[in-house]
Design a protein around this motif. Structure first.
Motif, PDB file in Angstrom:
ATOM      1  N   LEU A   8       0.814  -1.213   0.000  1.00 47.61           N
ATOM      2  CA  LEU A   8       0.000   0.000   0.000  1.00 47.61           C
ATOM      3  C   LEU A   8       0.854   1.272   0.000  1.00 47.61           C
ATOM      4  CD1 LEU A   8      -2.903   1.064   0.039  1.00 47.61           C
ATOM      5  CD2 LEU A   8      -2.834   0.973   2.542  1.00 47.61           C
ATOM      6  N   GLY A   9       1.918   1.298   0.780  1.00 47.57           N
ATOM      7  CA  GLY A   9       2.755   2.496   0.830  1.00 47.57           C
ATOM      8  C   GLY A   9       3.308   2.897  -0.530  1.00 47.57           C
ATOM      9  N   PRO A  10       4.015   1.989  -1.215  1.00 48.57           N
ATOM     10  CA  PRO A  10       4.524   2.328  -2.549  1.00 48.57           C
ATOM     11  C   PRO A  10       3.426   2.670  -3.549  1.00 48.57           C
ATOM     12  CG  PRO A  10       5.673   0.414  -1.672  1.00 48.57           C
ATOM     13  CD  PRO A  10       4.563   0.710  -0.720  1.00 48.57           C
ATOM     14  N   ILE A  11       2.260   2.029  -3.410  1.00 51.13           N
ATOM     15  CA  ILE A  11       1.144   2.344  -4.307  1.00 51.13           C
ATOM     16  C   ILE A  11       0.684   3.786  -4.088  1.00 51.13           C
ATOM     17  CG2 ILE A  11      -1.286   1.831  -4.812  1.00 51.13           C
ATOM     18  CD1 ILE A  11      -0.597  -1.132  -4.085  1.00 51.13           C
ATOM     19  N   LEU A  12       0.541   4.175  -2.823  1.00 51.29           N
ATOM     20  CA  LEU A  12       0.150   5.555  -2.523  1.00 51.29           C
ATOM     21  C   LEU A  12       1.198   6.557  -3.013  1.00 51.29           C
ATOM     22  CD1 LEU A  12      -1.251   5.032   1.084  1.00 51.29           C
ATOM     23  CD2 LEU A  12      -2.558   5.822  -0.891  1.00 51.29           C
ATOM     24  N   GLU A  13       2.455   6.178  -2.905  1.00 48.31           N
ATOM     25  CA  GLU A  13       3.533   7.039  -3.393  1.00 48.31           C
ATOM     26  C   GLU A  13       3.413   7.259  -4.899  1.00 48.31           C
ATOM     27  OE1 GLU A  13       6.610   9.558  -3.281  1.00 48.31           O
ATOM     28  OE2 GLU A  13       5.975   8.523  -1.458  1.00 48.31           O
TER      29      GLU A  13
END
Length: 612
Positions: free
Chosen positions: A272-277
């Motif tokens: 989720l973190g890299p996707i949001l980035e």
């Protein structure tokens, strides 16, 4: 970026099952809170329309199965009824006196976040002594009261072709998904349609048949497209397809692939973190590219183009559990809104759930929430142990009659034993499959395991709708046994709460967490993905290695890259303590080591696996 923008609240309540949010707007929208109604089950919509029409003494004319376009009409009429009742609720609130602290008008403003200018104005009004000034401010406050959105959800994978009463196949526009879309599009709502579970070409092509999805003279979209996605590439692909039809995606609603409720559509190891980035970095480009593409098509079609961007929202949901996590998503990733789902299953004011199942959730521990194989769609499904649905499945099998009569049939997909598709949770399928297994001369242990996999499938059409029928005493002449589909995040909430308490938890005014240790939402999701990857590797037989190796290689590469990203992200959690961040770093290192050891152990089977 403002957390509120066009909405008074900075969160929404996502769709949960078919029933748990079926009447959520009538419970929370009068307080300015947006929520999502599932419109996959037209029979349930009709049941609820009858219930609320009688409750509010409004006219009701039944729409029977096999009436002309009955599925779309049931949905349209139910949504129109919700809208009518909600408008009356809002009118009623605006007439209430601020003098009675128990009135909904005070509850409306009291629940607003501290960042709201209207909350500040409301609080200052309470302390005013000049009657004329106080009345002027109260009139201003009444003028800003508006309802939360009544958004609707279509699970795009549920799109069977339907039959008429003589068993003849109907034209494609009467399929499940297209009928649901038509039901929404022809309703009175000014709202969004959430398209979840992936790309459906014929459904997306059908949207352009309805004018409400195109801009009016004020640049406004009465009906708005909301894509629920689990990665950026999915958004990009679907955006390109829809923009070529002049259709604007108003919101990209990111949901964790695994740290969610209901069906879990795992990414290929994208966290989720890299996707949001990625959304953060490319949002402006996505907006401008799609605006250009949409306007070109709108002009070619002779339709009114957008005079300016109608706005592009990026929102996120799945596993958010604390106000600090919630705030970080706004402050660092610049999201426009967050979704809070499973915790609201413990809020009787907000969701519909029978009392027995709700208490099951109250008492459930972390290990009781699990990713199951109960969905007939063959997609992993988040649920909780010992539900009434689970107990009833075993009882039916032990009595010699496994499976469901399949009265709704929305999840049909299998053709092993028939020319026409059937559901793998049905009596028809399960009896034949068990008989086939018994003829295969398996060992007793292997036979038992194989049969348990067959009878594990639940009749989700019936069992996810059961809670609404049981709670509202609606008799559809069939026994009801509730299934429920919470995310694992619910393990950290263990008491029933009021709507005001849950909203206060979201905004950091109080905490509703229990004493169970709760990892950060990003770490929780990572733990789920490491386990999921290991399980996926464990399923691979030696003769399938070549076929699965590329997928699994990409998966573990993306996991390691995600872990590296979190290594740089953790120090940026400015509202968390040094001790909390140190704990996160330790958990991250342990997960990296666990994955490395697992990869080394499986090097013989997958020689191309690479450690971090």
């Amino acid at each position: 970026m403002s957390k509120i923008e066009n909405n008074l609240h900075s969160f929404h309540i996502p769709v949960m099952g078919t029933a748990f949010t079926i009447d959520c707007p009538l419970r929370v929208a009068k307080y300015g809170i947006s929520s999502v109604v599932s419109i996959v089950d037209d029979e349930l919509c009709e049941n609820m329309r009858k219930h609320y029409a009688e409750l509010h003494k409004l006219p009701y004319q039944p729409i029977e199965k096999f009436d002309d376009d009955y599925r779309a009409r049931r949905i349209t009429e139910y949504l129109n009824l919700i809208n009518l009742i909600l408008n009356r609720q809002i009118d009623s609130i605006k007439q209430e006196s601020f003098d009675d602290k128990d009135n909904d008008i005070n509850k409306y403003f009291d629940m607003l976040p501290e960042t709201s200018e209207y909350k500040e104005l409301y609080q200052s009004m309470l302390n005013m002594t000049d009657p004329d000034q106080k009345k002027r401010v109260q009139d201003n406050l009444r003028a800003v009261i508006k309802a939360g959105d009544i958004d609707c959800n279509i699970m795009t994978k549920i799109d069977r072709n339907n039959l008429d009463k003589d068993n003849n196949e109907l034209p494609v526009e009467y399929s499940d998904a297209l009928s649901a879309l038509r039901g929404f599009a022809l309703s009175d709502l000014d709202a969004g349609i959430v398209l979840s579970a992936g790309f459906n070409r014929r459904l997306y092509a059908y949207i352009e048949q309805f004018d409400d999805f195109f801009p009016d003279e004020n640049n406004h979209l009465k009906k708005r497209i909301i894509l629920k996605v689990s990665d950026y590439r999915s958004s990009l692909t679907q955006s390109k397809f829809l923009s070529k039809k002049g259709l604007w995606i108003y919101e990209h609603r990111i949901e964790s692939g695994l740290n969610c409720g209901g069906h879990a559509f795992a990414t290929e190891g994208y966290l989720l973190g890299p996707i949001l980035e990625e959304f953060k970095q490319h949002k402006a480009e996505l907006e401008s590219t799609n605006l250009t593409a949409c306007n070109t098509v709108l002009v070619d079609k002779g339709k009114r183009p957008f005079t300016s961007s109608p706005g592009l929202k990026v929102t996120v949901q799945g596993g958010i559990g604390t106000s600090k996590e919630n705030d970080f998503l706004f402050d660092y990733f610049n999201v426009n809104n967050t979704g809070w789902a499973s915790p609201f299953l413990l809020v009787p004011e907000a969701t519909v759930l029978d009392s027995k199942t709700r208490m099951l959730l109250v008492n459930a521990k972390r290990n009781d929430f699990y990713l199951s194989g109960i969905s007939p769609l063959g997609v992993p499904f988040n649920t909780v142990r010992n539900s009434e649905s689970e107990i009833e499945k075993l009882r039916k099998f032990e009595s010699g009659r496994p499976g469901s009569i399949c009265p709704k049939g929305h999840l049909i997909s299998n053709t092993e034993f028939s020319k026409r598709q059937v559901c793998t949770a049905s009596i028809f399928f399960q009896k034949r499959k068990i008989k086939e297994l018994e003829a295969m001369h398996l060992s007793p242990a292997a036979l038992k395991e194989a049969i348990l996999k067959v009878i594990n499938k639940a009749c989700l059409c019936e069992d996810l709708a059961a809670a609404a029928l049981i709670t509202n005493k609606v008799n559809n002449k069939r026994d009801q046994h509730s299934a429920v589909c919470p995310g694992a995040n619910l393990a950290y909430f263990s008491r029933l709460s009021t709507l005001k308490e849950m909203v206060s938890h979201i905004y950091g005014r109080i905490s509703l967490l229990n004493d169970t240790y709760r990892p950060n939402m990003f770490i929780s999701e990572l733990q789920m993905y490491v386990k999921f990857f290991k399980d996926e590797v464990g399923k691979v037989l030696s003769n399938e290695v070549a076929k699965r190796e590329k997928y699994l290689n990409n998966f573990q590469t993306n996991l390691f890259e995600g872990m590296d990203y979190y290594t740089t992200l953790i120090p940026k959690l400015v509202n968390e303590s040094a001790e909390y961040k140190s704990k996160m770093e330790d958990e991250l290192e342990k997960l990296k080591e666990e994955l490395n050891q697992f990869i080394q152990k499986n090097k013989e089977l997958f020689p191309t696996f690479a450690s971090a």
